[in-house]
Motif scaffolding. Structure first.
Motif, PDB file in Angstrom:
ATOM      1  N   ILE A 481      54.816  55.544  33.137  1.00 24.10           N
ATOM      2  CA  ILE A 481      54.391  55.607  34.532  1.00 24.10           C
ATOM      3  C   ILE A 481      55.089  56.759  35.236  1.00 24.10           C
ATOM      4  O   ILE A 481      56.295  56.963  35.093  1.00 24.10           O
ATOM      5  CB  ILE A 481      54.709  54.272  35.254  1.00 24.10           C
ATOM      6  CG1 ILE A 481      53.986  53.115  34.549  1.00 24.10           C
ATOM      7  CG2 ILE A 481      54.317  54.344  36.720  1.00 24.10           C
ATOM      8  CD1 ILE A 481      54.444  51.745  34.986  1.00 24.10           C
ATOM      9  N   ARG A 482      54.296  57.519  36.001  1.00 26.21           N
ATOM     10  CA  ARG A 482      54.857  58.581  36.833  1.00 26.21           C
ATOM     11  C   ARG A 482      54.193  58.492  38.207  1.00 26.21           C
ATOM     12  O   ARG A 482      52.955  58.468  38.304  1.00 26.21           O
ATOM     13  CB  ARG A 482      54.632  59.948  36.208  1.00 26.21           C
ATOM     14  CG  ARG A 482      55.372  61.070  36.939  1.00 26.21           C
ATOM     15  CD  ARG A 482      55.241  62.375  36.191  1.00 26.21           C
ATOM     16  NE  ARG A 482      55.953  62.325  34.928  1.00 26.21           N
ATOM     17  CZ  ARG A 482      57.244  62.626  34.788  1.00 26.21           C
ATOM     18  NH1 ARG A 482      57.955  62.959  35.851  1.00 26.21           N
ATOM     19  NH2 ARG A 482      57.810  62.592  33.599  1.00 26.21           N
ATOM     20  N   ILE A 483      55.021  58.428  39.259  1.00 29.97           N
ATOM     21  CA  ILE A 483      54.507  58.216  40.611  1.00 29.97           C
ATOM     22  C   ILE A 483      55.011  59.341  41.523  1.00 29.97           C
ATOM     23  O   ILE A 483      56.214  59.640  41.556  1.00 29.97           O
ATOM     24  CB  ILE A 483      54.968  56.849  41.169  1.00 29.97           C
ATOM     25  CG1 ILE A 483      54.498  55.708  40.243  1.00 29.97           C
ATOM     26  CG2 ILE A 483      54.426  56.636  42.581  1.00 29.97           C
ATOM     27  CD1 ILE A 483      55.039  54.352  40.627  1.00 29.97           C
ATOM     28  N   TRP A 484      54.073  59.963  42.226  1.00 29.59           N
ATOM     29  CA  TRP A 484      54.405  60.930  43.269  1.00 29.59           C
ATOM     30  C   TRP A 484      53.862  60.418  44.607  1.00 29.59           C
ATOM     31  O   TRP A 484      52.812  59.758  44.637  1.00 29.59           O
ATOM     32  CB  TRP A 484      53.737  62.282  43.025  1.00 29.59           C
ATOM     33  CG  TRP A 484      54.154  63.033  41.819  1.00 29.59           C
ATOM     34  CD1 TRP A 484      55.165  63.943  41.715  1.00 29.59           C
ATOM     35  CD2 TRP A 484      53.529  63.006  40.517  1.00 29.59           C
ATOM     36  NE1 TRP A 484      55.223  64.469  40.457  1.00 29.59           N
ATOM     37  CE2 TRP A 484      54.231  63.910  39.686  1.00 29.59           C
ATOM     38  CE3 TRP A 484      52.466  62.291  39.971  1.00 29.59           C
ATOM     39  CZ2 TRP A 484      53.901  64.119  38.354  1.00 29.59           C
ATOM     40  CZ3 TRP A 484      52.125  62.482  38.649  1.00 29.59           C
ATOM     41  CH2 TRP A 484      52.838  63.382  37.853  1.00 29.59           C
ATOM     42  N   THR A 485      54.541  60.722  45.685  1.00 32.50           N
ATOM     43  CA  THR A 485      53.891  60.561  46.983  1.00 32.50           C
ATOM     44  C   THR A 485      52.975  61.756  47.187  1.00 32.50           C
ATOM     45  O   THR A 485      53.136  62.815  46.550  1.00 32.50           O
ATOM     46  CB  THR A 485      54.920  60.503  48.121  1.00 32.50           C
ATOM     47  OG1 THR A 485      55.619  61.752  48.197  1.00 32.50           O
ATOM     48  CG2 THR A 485      55.911  59.362  47.898  1.00 32.50           C
ATOM     49  N   LEU A 501      49.617  66.529  31.890  1.00 33.20           N
ATOM     50  CA  LEU A 501      48.933  66.939  30.665  1.00 33.20           C
ATOM     51  C   LEU A 501      49.890  66.920  29.473  1.00 33.20           C
ATOM     52  O   LEU A 501      49.501  66.556  28.359  1.00 33.20           O
ATOM     53  CB  LEU A 501      48.336  68.332  30.840  1.00 33.20           C
ATOM     54  CG  LEU A 501      47.264  68.481  31.926  1.00 33.20           C
ATOM     55  CD1 LEU A 501      46.678  69.887  31.902  1.00 33.20           C
ATOM     56  CD2 LEU A 501      46.162  67.452  31.756  1.00 33.20           C
ATOM     57  N   ASP A 502      51.129  67.328  29.687  1.00 33.79           N
ATOM     58  CA  ASP A 502      52.113  67.302  28.598  1.00 33.79           C
ATOM     59  C   ASP A 502      52.345  65.869  28.114  1.00 33.79           C
ATOM     60  O   ASP A 502      52.487  65.631  26.909  1.00 33.79           O
ATOM     61  CB  ASP A 502      53.436  67.911  29.062  1.00 33.79           C
ATOM     62  CG  ASP A 502      53.345  69.423  29.262  1.00 33.79           C
ATOM     63  OD1 ASP A 502      52.384  70.021  28.728  1.00 33.79           O
ATOM     64  OD2 ASP A 502      54.215  69.978  29.945  1.00 33.79           O
ATOM     65  N   GLU A 503      52.398  64.941  29.023  1.00 36.56           N
ATOM     66  CA  GLU A 503      52.622  63.549  28.642  1.00 36.56           C
ATOM     67  C   GLU A 503      51.435  62.953  27.901  1.00 36.56           C
ATOM     68  O   GLU A 503      51.590  62.007  27.125  1.00 36.56           O
ATOM     69  CB  GLU A 503      52.934  62.710  29.877  1.00 36.56           C
ATOM     70  CG  GLU A 503      54.298  63.019  30.481  1.00 36.56           C
ATOM     71  CD  GLU A 503      54.590  62.180  31.697  1.00 36.56           C
ATOM     72  OE1 GLU A 503      53.652  61.532  32.208  1.00 36.56           O
ATOM     73  OE2 GLU A 503      55.752  62.165  32.145  1.00 36.56           O
ATOM     74  N   MET A 504      50.250  63.494  28.123  1.00 35.92           N
ATOM     75  CA  MET A 504      49.077  63.018  27.384  1.00 35.92           C
ATOM     76  C   MET A 504      49.140  63.433  25.926  1.00 35.92           C
ATOM     77  O   MET A 504      48.544  62.779  25.066  1.00 35.92           O
ATOM     78  CB  MET A 504      47.782  63.557  28.019  1.00 35.92           C
ATOM     79  CG  MET A 504      47.436  62.944  29.351  1.00 35.92           C
ATOM     80  SD  MET A 504      45.920  63.639  30.036  1.00 35.92           S
ATOM     81  CE  MET A 504      44.722  63.155  28.792  1.00 35.92           C
ATOM     82  N   GLY A 505      49.847  64.524  25.644  1.00 33.31           N
ATOM     83  CA  GLY A 505      49.949  64.978  24.262  1.00 33.31           C
ATOM     84  C   GLY A 505      48.628  65.451  23.697  1.00 33.31           C
ATOM     85  O   GLY A 505      48.350  65.261  22.510  1.00 33.31           O
ATOM     86  N   ALA A 506      47.804  66.035  24.509  1.00 32.94           N
ATOM     87  CA  ALA A 506      46.496  66.498  24.049  1.00 32.94           C
ATOM     88  C   ALA A 506      46.640  67.617  23.027  1.00 32.94           C
ATOM     89  O   ALA A 506      47.532  68.457  23.108  1.00 32.94           O
ATOM     90  CB  ALA A 506      45.662  66.981  25.240  1.00 32.94           C
ATOM     91  N   LYS A 507      45.743  67.627  22.026  1.00 34.43           N
ATOM     92  CA  LYS A 507      45.775  68.651  20.995  1.00 34.43           C
ATOM     93  C   LYS A 507      45.315  69.994  21.564  1.00 34.43           C
ATOM     94  O   LYS A 507      44.430  70.063  22.407  1.00 34.43           O
ATOM     95  CB  LYS A 507      44.868  68.238  19.826  1.00 34.43           C
ATOM     96  CG  LYS A 507      45.318  66.978  19.106  1.00 34.43           C
ATOM     97  CD  LYS A 507      44.376  66.642  17.964  1.00 34.43           C
ATOM     98  CE  LYS A 507      44.831  65.383  17.239  1.00 34.43           C
ATOM     99  NZ  LYS A 507      43.915  65.020  16.137  1.00 34.43           N
TER     100      LYS A 507
END
Length: 564
Positions: A481-485, A501-507
Motif C-alpha cells: 500500500i502506498r498513500i499520497w494526499t 510503475l516500479d512497484e508493479m514490476g512490469a516487464k
C-alpha cells in the motif's frame, strides 16, 4: 523356506486369490484369515478356489471391525497356525488382501535372509510421533472403548466424556510401555512366538481388548519385551491422509510405486488391472535396492497440502464457508488505483501503454462494471451487471484474477464505488494499492452542480474514504500500500508515477518520460475553501493552498549551460 505370509482378507477375494498364488509360487506358505462378516457361501467358494495350493491354510475366523480387537485376534490365530504348521518359516509377514507385492518375492526372501534376527515393525510412543488422529493420544491406553467408533459414534463420544469427567482411567499392566505404529509388520519366529506364548498373554489381551485401535499398538508394544533387534519401520508401503485414512493406489500410480523400491504396497484398488498385471509378472529390476518410501514422501506431502489447503484463489466446498482457510484470497498479483483516474484525464490508456497490462475502469462502480473497453462480458463469462457482481463482490474479484492468471489486472477504485471488497483487498498480499486521498473532490469541483448537493456528497465520500484508509492502515493489512494526499502528489507527480510503475514490476518497463494529462485545477483551492466555509472540512486532500496555479502551467526549471 524363510518367509511365511499371514493375510487378512475381507473383500475383493478374486484379487486376494491372485496375490496368494503369487506368494505361493515363490515358495511362501500363506495362512489366510477371512473376516467372519463375509458370507459363508462366499467363504466356501474362496476356500475351494485355492484348494489346489498345499501350502495355503485358513485360520479360525473372527469378526473384524476397524479399531476393535477382532483384527488383533485374527492376526494371533493366523500367526499361531503359521508357526505350528510351517516350522521352516523364519519371518512372518503380515499383509492384507489389498496388499500387492511390488518386487519379486525372491528379493524379499534374500533381504530377510541377510537379517535373520531383525524385526521390522513401526514402534514408537505417542509422545514421539504425530500419527494419532481424532484427539486421542495416550488416552487410548487409559480409557475403555467398548463401543464402535464407526457404528456407535454417539455412544463412543459420550462414554469417553463420562470417563474423563469421573476420572475413570485404566492402569497400564506392569512391565510394558505402550507403543504405536503401522499395523503391517514382519517379525522373526523367535519374537512372534515369544509374544504368542507369553505366560502373561491373558493379562495383555484383556488390557488391549479395550484399547482404541489395538491393531496399531498390541504387537508394537509387546515386541519391545522380546525383540533383540528392532527396525522401527514397516516393509509395506502405506500412506495416510491428514484424517488418518489410507491412500488408495490406482493404475496411474504405477511409476510412483516403482520409485519407492518397497517390497509390498497397500491399499490397491481392486480394479487396478494395470498394477496387478505389471507387478505380479515383472522381472527383477531392483535387485538389492533398499526400500525407500521417502522417495515419494514429497509427492504425498504435496497431495495432502493440495487436499487441505488447495490452490490460492481457487475455492472448494470444504473451505469456502470457513474464513481464513482459503489459502490465499486471490491467485495472482493485481493493482488497484484510487484517485488516479480523477486526477488524470487519460490515465487508463496511459497506464496500459506504459505497462502492457490489462487496465479496467471502476470495476465496483454502482452503475455497472467498467471492464476494459467497457465490454459487457469478460473472461469466464463475467457479466458487467452490478447486481450480479454485488451478489458476492469478493467472489467477483477472485474470479476475475483466477480467469486471467498470467496477465496482470489493474482497475480503478474509489469512495463512490461499492465498498464490499475494501477489507478483502487490504488483507490480500497479492494486492498493490496506490491511493491519492481526496482526489474524489476533483469530479465534484468540475460538476457545476448546486453547492449544497456537492457539500453533502463530499461529506459522504470523505467519510467512506476515511474508513477505507483505516482498513489500509490497519495491522491486518497485508497488501502493498502506498498513500499520497492530493497536495503531496501534485508536488512531484512524475516521481510518484514512477514509484507506482516500479512497484508493479512490469516487464520491459522504461522510465516515465510522459505523464497523463492532468485535470485543470485552477480554482480548486478556492473550491476546498468554500467547502470549509460551508462547515465541511475536506482534510483528506492534505495542505492544499487556496490560491495555486495549475501544475501544468508552472514554469519549468532552466536547463544548465556552460559559459566559455
Amino acid at each position: 523356506m524363510s518367509v511365511g505370509v499371514v493375510m487378512l482378507v475381507h473383500t475383493a477375494l478374486k484379487r486376494a486369490e491372485q496375490v496368494i498364488r503369487h506368494w505361493s509360487a515363490a515358495g511362501c506358505p500363506v495362512v489366510i484369515h477371512v473376516d467372519k462378516n463375509v458370507d459363508r457361501t462366499v467363504y466356501d467358494e474362496f476356500v475351494n478356489s485355492v484348494a489346489d495350493l498345499p501350502d495355503v491354510l485358513f485360520s479360525k475366523r473372527h469378526r473384524c471391525e476397524w479399531g476393535t480387537w477382532g483384527i488383533v485376534a485374527a492376526s494371533q490365530s493366523a500367526s499361531s497356525l503359521m508357526l505350528e504348521k510351517f516350522p521352516a518359516v523364519r519371518h512372518v509377514y503380515l499383509a492384507s488382501g489389498s496388499c500387492l507385492p511390488l518386487r519379486p518375492i525372491k528379493d524379499l526372501q534374500e533381504y530377510l535372509g541377510k537379517r535373520p534376527r531383525t524385526d521390522f515393525i513401526e514402534s514408537a510412543t505417542t509422545a514421539d510421533v504425530p500419527w494419532t488422529q481424532g484427539g486421542l493420544d495416550f488416552e487410548r491406553f487409559t480409557l475403555r472403548f467398548p463401543f464402535s467408533w464407526r457404528k456407535h459414534r454417539f455412544l463412543f463420544d459420550r462414554y469417553v466424556e463420562f470417563q474423563r469427567r469421573f476420572k475413570m482411567y485404566r492402569r497400564v499392566p506392569d512391565g510394558i510401555v505402550p507403543h504405536m505404529g503401522s499395523q503391517w509388520w514382519c517379525l522373526t519366529r523367535q519374537t512372534l512366538s515369544a509374544i504368542l506364548e507369553d505366560p502373561d498373554r491373558g493379562v495383555y489381551d484383556a488390557y488391549f481388548k479395550r484399547v482404541w485401535i489395538p491393531d496399531e499398538s498390541y504387537f508394537q508394544t509387546l515386541v519391545r519385551l522380546y525383540s533383540q533387534n528392532i527396525e522401527s519401520r514397516s516393509l509395506t508401503l502405506s500412506k495416510f491422509d491428514y484424517q488418518g485414512k489410507p491412500h488408495i493406489f490406482y493404475d496411474d500410480h504405477l511409476q510412483l510405486l516403482r520409485r519407492s523400491d518397497c517390497f509390498v504396497a497397500r491399499k490397491i484398488w481392486p480394479d487396478a488391472d494395470r498394477l496387478y498385471e505389471n507387478f505380479l509378472n515383472e522381472e527383477n529390476p531392483l535387485k538389492g535396492a533398499e526400500p525407500n518410501p521417502g522417495k515419494i514422501d514429497r509427492i504425498f506431502a504435496k497431495a495432502v497440502e493440495r487436499r487441505t489447503r488447495g490452490r490460492a484463489g481457487l475455492f472448494m466446498q470444504s473451505r469456502l464457508p470457513r474464513a481464513g482457510h482459503e489459502n490465499g484470497f486471490t491467485s495472482a498479483p493485481y493493482s488497484v488505483f484510487e484517485g488516479f483516474a480523477d486526477l488524470f484525464e487519460d490515465f487508463e490508456p496511459w497506464l496500459a501503454r506504459m505497462t502492457g497490462t490489462r487496465v479496467h475502469g471502476r470495476l465496483y462502480s454502482k452503475a455497472g462494471v467498467e471492464f476494459e473497453g467497457r465490454q459487457k462480458t469478460f473472461s469466464g463469462a463475467m457479466s458487467s451487471n452490478a447486481k450480479l457482481r454485488d451478489h458476492h463482490a469478493q467472489s467477483f474479484l477472485i474470479n476475475l484474477i483466477w480467469n486471467t492468471r498470467g496477465e496482470r489486472q489493474c482497475f480503478q477504485f474509489g469512495p463512490a464505488d461499492s465498498q464490499f471488497v475494501s477489507w478483502d483487498m487490504a488483507k490480500d498480499p497479492n494486492a498493490q494499492i496506490s491511493v491519492i486521498s481526496g482526489a474524489w473532490a476533483i469530479p465534484l469541483f468540475q460538476s457545476n452542480r448546486n453547492f449544497s448537493e456537492i457539500r453533502a456528497e463530499a461529506a459522504e465520500l470523505q467519510r467512506i474514504e476515511s474508513e477505507h484508509l483505516e482498513a489500509l492502515r490497519s495491522p491486518w493489512a497485508k497488501a502493498r500500500i502506498r498513500i499520497w494526499t492530493l497536495a503531496d502528489f501534485i508536488e512531484t507527480p512524475m516521481e510518484a508515477l514512477q514509484t507506482v510503475l516500479d512497484e508493479m514490476g512490469a516487464k520491459n518497463l522504461r522510465r516515465v518520460t510522459e505523464a497523463p494529462k492532468m485535470a485543470d485545477l485552477n480554482g480548486f483551492g478556492q473550491f476546498l475553501q468554500n467547502l470549509k466555509n460551508q462547515g465541511m472540512h475536506p482534510y483528506l486532500m492534505g495542505d492544499f493552498p487556496t490560491e495555486s496555479s495549475p501544475v501544468n502551467d508552472r514554469p519549468s526549471r532552466r536547463k544548465p549551460y556552460l559559459v566559455r
